[in-house]
Write a protein that holds these residues in place. Structure first.
Motif, PDB file in Angstrom:
ATOM      1  N   GLU A   1       0.827  -1.202   0.000  1.00 30.48           N
ATOM      2  CA  GLU A   1       0.000   0.000   0.000  1.00 30.48           C
ATOM      3  C   GLU A   1       0.865   1.258   0.000  1.00 30.48           C
ATOM      4  O   GLU A   1       1.987   1.241   0.482  1.00 30.48           O
ATOM      5  N   GLY A   2       0.301   2.331  -0.506  1.00 29.01           N
ATOM      6  CA  GLY A   2       0.999   3.611  -0.471  1.00 29.01           C
ATOM      7  C   GLY A   2       0.852   4.261   0.893  1.00 29.01           C
ATOM      8  O   GLY A   2      -0.249   4.350   1.425  1.00 29.01           O
ATOM      9  N   ASN A   3       1.974   4.665   1.479  1.00 27.55           N
ATOM     10  CA  ASN A   3       1.951   5.372   2.755  1.00 27.55           C
ATOM     11  C   ASN A   3       2.899   6.551   2.700  1.00 27.55           C
ATOM     12  O   ASN A   3       3.978   6.464   2.102  1.00 27.55           O
ATOM     13  N   ALA A   4       2.501   7.646   3.329  1.00 24.74           N
ATOM     14  CA  ALA A   4       3.357   8.828   3.345  1.00 24.74           C
ATOM     15  C   ALA A   4       3.268   9.521   4.693  1.00 24.74           C
ATOM     16  O   ALA A   4       2.306   9.321   5.445  1.00 24.74           O
ATOM     17  N   ARG A   5       4.293  10.322   5.003  1.00 23.29           N
ATOM     18  CA  ARG A   5       4.264  11.143   6.206  1.00 23.29           C
ATOM     19  C   ARG A   5       4.254  12.601   5.762  1.00 23.29           C
ATOM     20  O   ARG A   5       5.085  13.025   4.952  1.00 23.29           O
ATOM     21  N   CYS A   6       3.293  13.346   6.292  1.00 19.13           N
ATOM     22  CA  CYS A   6       3.159  14.759   5.943  1.00 19.13           C
ATOM     23  C   CYS A   6       4.349  15.537   6.503  1.00 19.13           C
ATOM     24  O   CYS A   6       4.702  15.389   7.671  1.00 19.13           O
ATOM     25  N   LEU A   7       4.958  16.359   5.661  1.00 22.37           N
ATOM     26  CA  LEU A   7       6.130  17.126   6.100  1.00 22.37           C
ATOM     27  C   LEU A   7       5.713  18.382   6.869  1.00 22.37           C
ATOM     28  O   LEU A   7       6.525  19.034   7.497  1.00 22.37           O
TER      29      LEU A   7
ATOM     30  N   CYS B   1       2.625  18.501   9.036  1.00 18.94           N
ATOM     31  CA  CYS B   1       2.036  18.212  10.350  1.00 18.94           C
ATOM     32  C   CYS B   1       2.427  16.848  10.903  1.00 18.94           C
ATOM     33  O   CYS B   1       2.082  16.520  12.028  1.00 18.94           O
ATOM     34  N   GLY B   2       3.117  16.037  10.117  1.00 25.80           N
ATOM     35  CA  GLY B   2       3.624  14.762  10.625  1.00 25.80           C
ATOM     36  C   GLY B   2       2.645  13.606  10.556  1.00 25.80           C
ATOM     37  O   GLY B   2       2.970  12.502  10.978  1.00 25.80           O
ATOM     38  N   THR B   3       1.438  13.849  10.062  1.00 22.87           N
ATOM     39  CA  THR B   3       0.457  12.768   9.944  1.00 22.87           C
ATOM     40  C   THR B   3       0.954  11.698   8.971  1.00 22.87           C
ATOM     41  O   THR B   3       1.472  12.028   7.905  1.00 22.87           O
ATOM     42  N   VAL B   4       0.823  10.438   9.359  1.00 15.06           N
ATOM     43  CA  VAL B   4       1.122   9.342   8.440  1.00 15.06           C
ATOM     44  C   VAL B   4      -0.212   8.870   7.866  1.00 15.06           C
ATOM     45  O   VAL B   4      -1.153   8.610   8.608  1.00 15.06           O
ATOM     46  N   PHE B   5      -0.277   8.815   6.547  1.00 20.52           N
ATOM     47  CA  PHE B   5      -1.562   8.466   5.942  1.00 20.52           C
ATOM     48  C   PHE B   5      -1.383   7.556   4.731  1.00 20.52           C
ATOM     49  O   PHE B   5      -0.325   7.515   4.110  1.00 20.52           O
ATOM     50  N   GLY B   6      -2.437   6.807   4.438  1.00 25.52           N
ATOM     51  CA  GLY B   6      -2.430   5.921   3.289  1.00 25.52           C
ATOM     52  C   GLY B   6      -2.785   6.696   2.030  1.00 25.52           C
ATOM     53  O   GLY B   6      -3.622   7.589   2.076  1.00 25.52           O
TER      54      GLY B   6
ATOM     55  N   ILE C   1      -0.495   9.038  -6.134  1.00 27.56           N
ATOM     56  CA  ILE C   1       0.763   9.682  -5.794  1.00 27.56           C
ATOM     57  C   ILE C   1       0.569  11.164  -5.427  1.00 27.56           C
ATOM     58  O   ILE C   1       1.333  11.736  -4.675  1.00 27.56           O
ATOM     59  N   TYR C   2      -0.493  11.785  -5.939  1.00 23.58           N
ATOM     60  CA  TYR C   2      -0.700  13.215  -5.677  1.00 23.58           C
ATOM     61  C   TYR C   2      -1.725  13.483  -4.572  1.00 23.58           C
ATOM     62  O   TYR C   2      -2.192  14.605  -4.431  1.00 23.58           O
ATOM     63  N   ASP C   3      -2.077  12.444  -3.794  1.00 24.75           N
ATOM     64  CA  ASP C   3      -2.993  12.663  -2.675  1.00 24.75           C
ATOM     65  C   ASP C   3      -2.389  13.642  -1.676  1.00 24.75           C
ATOM     66  O   ASP C   3      -1.190  13.632  -1.429  1.00 24.75           O
ATOM     67  N   SER C   4      -3.261  14.461  -1.075  1.00 24.26           N
ATOM     68  CA  SER C   4      -2.769  15.413  -0.080  1.00 24.26           C
ATOM     69  C   SER C   4      -3.017  14.866   1.327  1.00 24.26           C
ATOM     70  O   SER C   4      -3.740  13.893   1.513  1.00 24.26           O
ATOM     71  N   CYS C   5      -2.420  15.528   2.310  1.00 27.56           N
ATOM     72  CA  CYS C   5      -2.549  15.115   3.714  1.00 27.56           C
ATOM     73  C   CYS C   5      -3.995  15.301   4.176  1.00 27.56           C
ATOM     74  O   CYS C   5      -4.561  16.367   4.007  1.00 27.56           O
ATOM     75  N   PRO C   6      -4.569  14.239   4.780  1.00 27.18           N
ATOM     76  CA  PRO C   6      -5.955  14.363   5.260  1.00 27.18           C
ATOM     77  C   PRO C   6      -6.042  15.256   6.505  1.00 27.18           C
ATOM     78  O   PRO C   6      -7.118  15.758   6.834  1.00 27.18           O
ATOM     79  N   GLY C   7      -4.907  15.471   7.159  1.00 26.10           N
ATOM     80  CA  GLY C   7      -4.896  16.285   8.371  1.00 26.10           C
ATOM     81  C   GLY C   7      -4.888  17.773   8.083  1.00 26.10           C
ATOM     82  O   GLY C   7      -5.672  18.534   8.648  1.00 26.10           O
ATOM     83  N   CYS C   8      -4.003  18.202   7.171  1.00 23.30           N
ATOM     84  CA  CYS C   8      -3.855  19.645   6.946  1.00 23.30           C
ATOM     85  C   CYS C   8      -3.945  20.033   5.478  1.00 23.30           C
ATOM     86  O   CYS C   8      -3.903  21.210   5.143  1.00 23.30           O
ATOM     87  N   GLY C   9      -4.073  19.054   4.590  1.00 20.04           N
ATOM     88  CA  GLY C   9      -4.243  19.382   3.172  1.00 20.04           C
ATOM     89  C   GLY C   9      -2.939  19.648   2.430  1.00 20.04           C
ATOM     90  O   GLY C   9      -2.948  19.969   1.245  1.00 20.04           O
ATOM     91  N   SER C  10      -1.814  19.478   3.114  1.00 15.96           N
ATOM     92  CA  SER C  10      -0.524  19.748   2.483  1.00 15.96           C
ATOM     93  C   SER C  10      -0.171  18.697   1.422  1.00 15.96           C
ATOM     94  O   SER C  10      -0.560  17.534   1.539  1.00 15.96           O
ATOM     95  N   TYR C  11       0.550  19.134   0.401  1.00 20.42           N
ATOM     96  CA  TYR C  11       1.023  18.201  -0.621  1.00 20.42           C
ATOM     97  C   TYR C  11       2.488  17.814  -0.393  1.00 20.42           C
ATOM     98  O   TYR C  11       3.054  17.042  -1.133  1.00 20.42           O
ATOM     99  N   PHE C  12       3.089  18.414   0.650  1.00 20.52           N
ATOM    100  CA  PHE C  12       4.488  18.091   0.939  1.00 20.52           C
ATOM    101  C   PHE C  12       4.544  16.864   1.826  1.00 20.52           C
ATOM    102  O   PHE C  12       4.054  16.889   2.943  1.00 20.52           O
ATOM    103  N   LYS C  13       5.108  15.806   1.298  1.00 16.16           N
ATOM    104  CA  LYS C  13       5.125  14.569   2.059  1.00 16.16           C
ATOM    105  C   LYS C  13       6.312  13.729   1.662  1.00 16.16           C
ATOM    106  O   LYS C  13       6.900  13.911   0.597  1.00 16.16           O
ATOM    107  N   GLU C  14       6.628  12.815   2.577  1.00 16.58           N
ATOM    108  CA  GLU C  14       7.698  11.862   2.327  1.00 16.58           C
ATOM    109  C   GLU C  14       7.016  10.521   2.082  1.00 16.58           C
ATOM    110  O   GLU C  14       6.215  10.071   2.905  1.00 16.58           O
ATOM    111  N   ILE C  15       7.307   9.910   0.952  1.00 10.99           N
ATOM    112  CA  ILE C  15       6.699   8.617   0.653  1.00 10.99           C
ATOM    113  C   ILE C  15       7.404   7.538   1.472  1.00 10.99           C
ATOM    114  O   ILE C  15       8.625   7.414   1.422  1.00 10.99           O
TER     115      ILE C  15
END
Ligand SMILES: [Zn+2]
Length: 113
Positions: free
Chosen positions: A68-74, A76-81, A85-99
């Motif tokens: 599965e695809g998992n990323a950590r938001c750069l 707010c730090g939320t880890v989300f599925g 590839i262009y999904d944004s953070c469900p916590g803050c809407g940011s597109y900056f993330k570490e895959i």
């Protein structure tokens, strides 16, 4: 066509492995293809048998894992599925993330006999 070049490079790696082992046929190959790797598994399977005919992978059984695809938001730090590839953070809407996972495209295991 993308899947064809993937199949070709898998075949090249497999042939190299067989050569390193002093020959033989591959009985089973396990692949790891992440959900974010951009590979159409169905297309790959579709061209596979055609592509591998009369090669070291001609009679190999193929096992595919799809991490599965998992990323950590750069921000707010939320880890989300991630599904895409262009999904944004469900916590803050940011597109900056570490895959963290999901972009793998590799051979996990080869069983040579
Ligand atoms: Zn965030």
């Amino acid at each position: 066509m993308h899947e064809l070049s993937i199949a070709t490079s898998i075949l090249k790696s497999a042939e190299r492995e067989v050569e390193n082992c002093g020959g033989g046929a591959i009985k089973e190959i396990t692949l790891s293809i992440g959900k974010l790797a951009g590979v159409e598994i169905d297309s790959l399977k579709f061209i596979w048998s055609e592509c591998m005919r009369n090669t070291v992978l001609g009679n190999a059984q193929i096992v595919i894992f799809e991490p599965e695809g998992n990323a950590r938001c750069l921000d707010c730090g939320t880890v989300f599925g991630m599904k895409k590839i262009y999904d944004s953070c469900p916590g803050c809407g940011s597109y900056f993330k570490e895959i963290l996972s999901g972009k793998e495209l590799k051979i996990n295991k080869l069983i040579i006999e």
